[in-house]
Design a protein around this motif. Structure first.
Motif, PDB file in Angstrom:
ATOM      1  N   ALA A   1     -15.774  -4.459   5.385  1.00 31.18           N
ATOM      2  CA  ALA A   1     -15.235  -4.257   6.725  1.00 31.18           C
ATOM      3  C   ALA A   1     -15.815  -5.259   7.713  1.00 31.18           C
ATOM      4  O   ALA A   1     -15.095  -5.774   8.578  1.00 31.18           O
ATOM      5  CB  ALA A   1     -15.526  -2.826   7.191  1.00 31.18           C
TER       6      ALA A   1
ATOM      7  N   LEU B   1     -14.124  -8.638   7.307  1.00 28.54           N
ATOM      8  CA  LEU B   1     -12.750  -8.617   7.815  1.00 28.54           C
ATOM      9  C   LEU B   1     -12.744  -8.706   9.338  1.00 28.54           C
ATOM     10  O   LEU B   1     -11.971  -9.472   9.924  1.00 28.54           O
ATOM     11  CB  LEU B   1     -12.030  -7.343   7.360  1.00 28.54           C
ATOM     12  CG  LEU B   1     -10.586  -7.180   7.851  1.00 28.54           C
ATOM     13  CD1 LEU B   1      -9.711  -8.320   7.366  1.00 28.54           C
ATOM     14  CD2 LEU B   1     -10.019  -5.835   7.399  1.00 28.54           C
ATOM     15  N   ASN B   2     -13.628  -7.953   9.986  1.00 25.18           N
ATOM     16  CA  ASN B   2     -13.697  -7.983  11.445  1.00 25.18           C
ATOM     17  C   ASN B   2     -14.093  -9.364  11.946  1.00 25.18           C
ATOM     18  O   ASN B   2     -13.515  -9.884  12.911  1.00 25.18           O
ATOM     19  CB  ASN B   2     -14.695  -6.940  11.947  1.00 25.18           C
ATOM     20  CG  ASN B   2     -14.215  -5.518  11.717  1.00 25.18           C
ATOM     21  OD1 ASN B   2     -13.012  -5.275  11.608  1.00 25.18           O
ATOM     22  ND2 ASN B   2     -15.141  -4.573  11.644  1.00 25.18           N
TER      23      ASN B   2
ATOM     24  N   GLU C   1     -11.260 -11.866  11.567  1.00 27.91           N
ATOM     25  CA  GLU C   1     -10.287 -11.709  12.651  1.00 27.91           C
ATOM     26  C   GLU C   1     -10.795 -12.380  13.928  1.00 27.91           C
ATOM     27  O   GLU C   1     -10.030 -13.063  14.629  1.00 27.91           O
ATOM     28  CB  GLU C   1     -10.019 -10.230  12.906  1.00 27.91           C
ATOM     29  CG  GLU C   1      -9.207  -9.550  11.817  1.00 27.91           C
ATOM     30  CD  GLU C   1      -8.883  -8.111  12.154  1.00 27.91           C
ATOM     31  OE1 GLU C   1      -7.713  -7.827  12.479  1.00 27.91           O
ATOM     32  OE2 GLU C   1      -9.797  -7.275  12.115  1.00 27.91           O
TER      33      GLU C   1
ATOM     34  N   HIS D   1      -8.572  -2.593  -1.412  1.00 29.72           N
ATOM     35  CA  HIS D   1      -8.543  -2.138  -0.025  1.00 29.72           C
ATOM     36  C   HIS D   1      -8.629  -3.329   0.934  1.00 29.72           C
ATOM     37  O   HIS D   1      -7.905  -3.378   1.939  1.00 29.72           O
ATOM     38  CB  HIS D   1      -9.703  -1.176   0.229  1.00 29.72           C
ATOM     39  CG  HIS D   1      -9.820  -0.743   1.663  1.00 29.72           C
ATOM     40  ND1 HIS D   1      -8.954   0.163   2.249  1.00 29.72           N
ATOM     41  CD2 HIS D   1     -10.704  -1.103   2.646  1.00 29.72           C
ATOM     42  CE1 HIS D   1      -9.293   0.339   3.507  1.00 29.72           C
ATOM     43  NE2 HIS D   1     -10.344  -0.414   3.777  1.00 29.72           N
ATOM     44  N   ALA D   2      -9.502  -4.282   0.623  1.00 28.16           N
ATOM     45  CA  ALA D   2      -9.663  -5.458   1.482  1.00 28.16           C
ATOM     46  C   ALA D   2      -8.369  -6.271   1.550  1.00 28.16           C
ATOM     47  O   ALA D   2      -7.973  -6.738   2.620  1.00 28.16           O
ATOM     48  CB  ALA D   2     -10.811  -6.322   0.971  1.00 28.16           C
TER      49      ALA D   2
ATOM     50  N   ARG E   1      -5.356  -5.164   1.081  1.00 27.51           N
ATOM     51  CA  ARG E   1      -4.384  -4.382   1.863  1.00 27.51           C
ATOM     52  C   ARG E   1      -4.682  -4.498   3.365  1.00 27.51           C
ATOM     53  O   ARG E   1      -3.760  -4.626   4.174  1.00 27.51           O
ATOM     54  CB  ARG E   1      -4.431  -2.920   1.414  1.00 27.51           C
ATOM     55  CG  ARG E   1      -3.352  -2.053   2.059  1.00 27.51           C
ATOM     56  CD  ARG E   1      -3.207  -0.726   1.334  1.00 27.51           C
ATOM     57  NE  ARG E   1      -4.463   0.034   1.318  1.00 27.51           N
ATOM     58  CZ  ARG E   1      -5.214   0.214   0.221  1.00 27.51           C
ATOM     59  NH1 ARG E   1      -4.828  -0.314  -0.940  1.00 27.51           N
ATOM     60  NH2 ARG E   1      -6.318   0.903   0.278  1.00 27.51           N
ATOM     61  N   GLU E   2      -5.952  -4.477   3.724  1.00 25.10           N
ATOM     62  CA  GLU E   2      -6.332  -4.608   5.134  1.00 25.10           C
ATOM     63  C   GLU E   2      -5.922  -5.973   5.692  1.00 25.10           C
ATOM     64  O   GLU E   2      -5.459  -6.079   6.828  1.00 25.10           O
ATOM     65  CB  GLU E   2      -7.849  -4.426   5.279  1.00 25.10           C
ATOM     66  CG  GLU E   2      -8.340  -3.013   5.085  1.00 25.10           C
ATOM     67  CD  GLU E   2      -8.028  -2.134   6.276  1.00 25.10           C
ATOM     68  OE1 GLU E   2      -8.387  -2.514   7.403  1.00 25.10           O
ATOM     69  OE2 GLU E   2      -7.411  -1.068   6.094  1.00 25.10           O
ATOM     70  N   LEU E   3      -6.090  -7.020   4.907  1.00 21.58           N
ATOM     71  CA  LEU E   3      -5.673  -8.359   5.331  1.00 21.58           C
ATOM     72  C   LEU E   3      -4.173  -8.401   5.588  1.00 21.58           C
ATOM     73  O   LEU E   3      -3.713  -8.979   6.578  1.00 21.58           O
ATOM     74  CB  LEU E   3      -6.048  -9.394   4.264  1.00 21.58           C
ATOM     75  CG  LEU E   3      -7.474  -9.926   4.258  1.00 21.58           C
ATOM     76  CD1 LEU E   3      -7.714 -10.778   3.020  1.00 21.58           C
ATOM     77  CD2 LEU E   3      -7.755 -10.736   5.516  1.00 21.58           C
ATOM     78  N   GLN E   4      -3.428  -7.797   4.681  1.00 21.84           N
ATOM     79  CA  GLN E   4      -1.977  -7.786   4.827  1.00 21.84           C
ATOM     80  C   GLN E   4      -1.554  -7.007   6.071  1.00 21.84           C
ATOM     81  O   GLN E   4      -0.687  -7.438   6.827  1.00 21.84           O
ATOM     82  CB  GLN E   4      -1.342  -7.186   3.573  1.00 21.84           C
ATOM     83  CG  GLN E   4      -1.530  -8.045   2.329  1.00 21.84           C
ATOM     84  CD  GLN E   4      -1.089  -7.354   1.058  1.00 21.84           C
ATOM     85  OE1 GLN E   4      -0.944  -6.118   1.019  1.00 21.84           O
ATOM     86  NE2 GLN E   4      -0.867  -8.124   0.004  1.00 21.84           N
ATOM     87  N   GLU E   5      -2.190  -5.858   6.297  1.00 26.04           N
ATOM     88  CA  GLU E   5      -1.845  -5.033   7.448  1.00 26.04           C
ATOM     89  C   GLU E   5      -2.229  -5.702   8.766  1.00 26.04           C
ATOM     90  O   GLU E   5      -1.577  -5.506   9.788  1.00 26.04           O
ATOM     91  CB  GLU E   5      -2.521  -3.663   7.326  1.00 26.04           C
ATOM     92  CG  GLU E   5      -1.962  -2.813   6.188  1.00 26.04           C
ATOM     93  CD  GLU E   5      -2.699  -1.505   6.010  1.00 26.04           C
ATOM     94  OE1 GLU E   5      -3.708  -1.292   6.724  1.00 26.04           O
ATOM     95  OE2 GLU E   5      -2.284  -0.691   5.159  1.00 26.04           O
ATOM     96  N   ALA E   6      -3.317  -6.501   8.726  1.00 25.28           N
ATOM     97  CA  ALA E   6      -3.752  -7.213   9.928  1.00 25.28           C
ATOM     98  C   ALA E   6      -2.942  -8.485  10.157  1.00 25.28           C
ATOM     99  O   ALA E   6      -3.132  -9.173  11.159  1.00 25.28           O
ATOM    100  CB  ALA E   6      -5.235  -7.557   9.815  1.00 25.28           C
TER     101      ALA E   6
END
Length: 222
Positions: A112, A115-116, A119, A154-155, A157-162
């Protein structure tokens, strides 16, 4: 011909490892490449001077924000690719390295915090590009992945959603990449070598790494 900055506001995502891989692969392909080590730890330039065993390339340790841009532009005039390795925290030298770049690669691991920070790095890169009134492409790349784990899935998927633009290729958490830091030799076979090949091939496909040396072609009158 192009300046590629590898940047992240967080330490640990593997910026220097990616710089080592890119530089060694480009040198192997007989491209004229130079690396600027803008990280105060001087990990890249120390590795180049004391450990690296492949085809030669130039590497300069330069952490002054007042000198990085001039050095990058000067090297860009005579090299096929200039790669800039930045510090693992936000500083003015890193901002200059991103502003002078044509392309910015943001590595992150499956966490997390990464990812933050990815961004935030991408937001700053876009802001710097807007302020400079020039187009700078930015992509994330997954690095040091543990394959086939819930955390990795999960990571991703988070990249795709962001909606973060991300390379399809990735680099796994493999012994061969850890050994690169003290062997100075690129992985030559196995899964690690296949990942390196796919990573460089994608950088070439999107135009971030030249397929051949333009400087050598000009010298030969081609």
């Amino acid at each position: 011909m192009a300046i590629l900055t590898v940047a992240s506001f967080k330490g640990g995502p593997g910026k220097t490892t990616l710089c080592q891989v890119i530089a060694a692969c480009c040198a192997k392909d007989e491209l004229q490449i130079a690396v600027i080590d803008a990280d105060p730890t001087k990990a890249m330039s120390t590795w180049h001077a004391e450990t690296y065993e492949g085809r030669p390339f130039e590497c300069f340790a330069e952490t002054s924000e007042r000198a990085i841009a001039d050095l990058a532009i000067s090297l860009d005039e005579r090299c096929d690719l200039v790669v800039i390795d930045t510090a693992g925290f936000g500083n003015l030298a890193g901002a200059v390295a991103m502003t002078v770049a044509d392309n910015i690669l943001v590595p992150l691991t499956a966490g997390a915090a990464d990812l933050n920070q990815a961004e935030e790095t991408i937001k700053q890169a876009k802001g710097l590009a807007a302020a400079a009134r020039r187009k700078i492409e930015v992509r994330a790349v997954m690095n040091r992945l543990s394959l086939n784990t819930k955390l990795t899935r999960h990571a991703i998927r988070e990249l795709q959603e962001a909606d973060i633009p991300t390379l399809q290729s990735s680099i796994s958490h493999r012994t061969a990449f850890g050994e690169l830091s003290y062997s100075g030799i690129l992985p030559a076979k196995g899964a690690a070598a296949e990942e390196v090949e796919a990573f460089i091939a994608e950088l070439k496909q999107i135009g971030w790494v030249p397929h051949k040396s333009l400087h050598a072609s000009r010298e030969q009158g081609l």
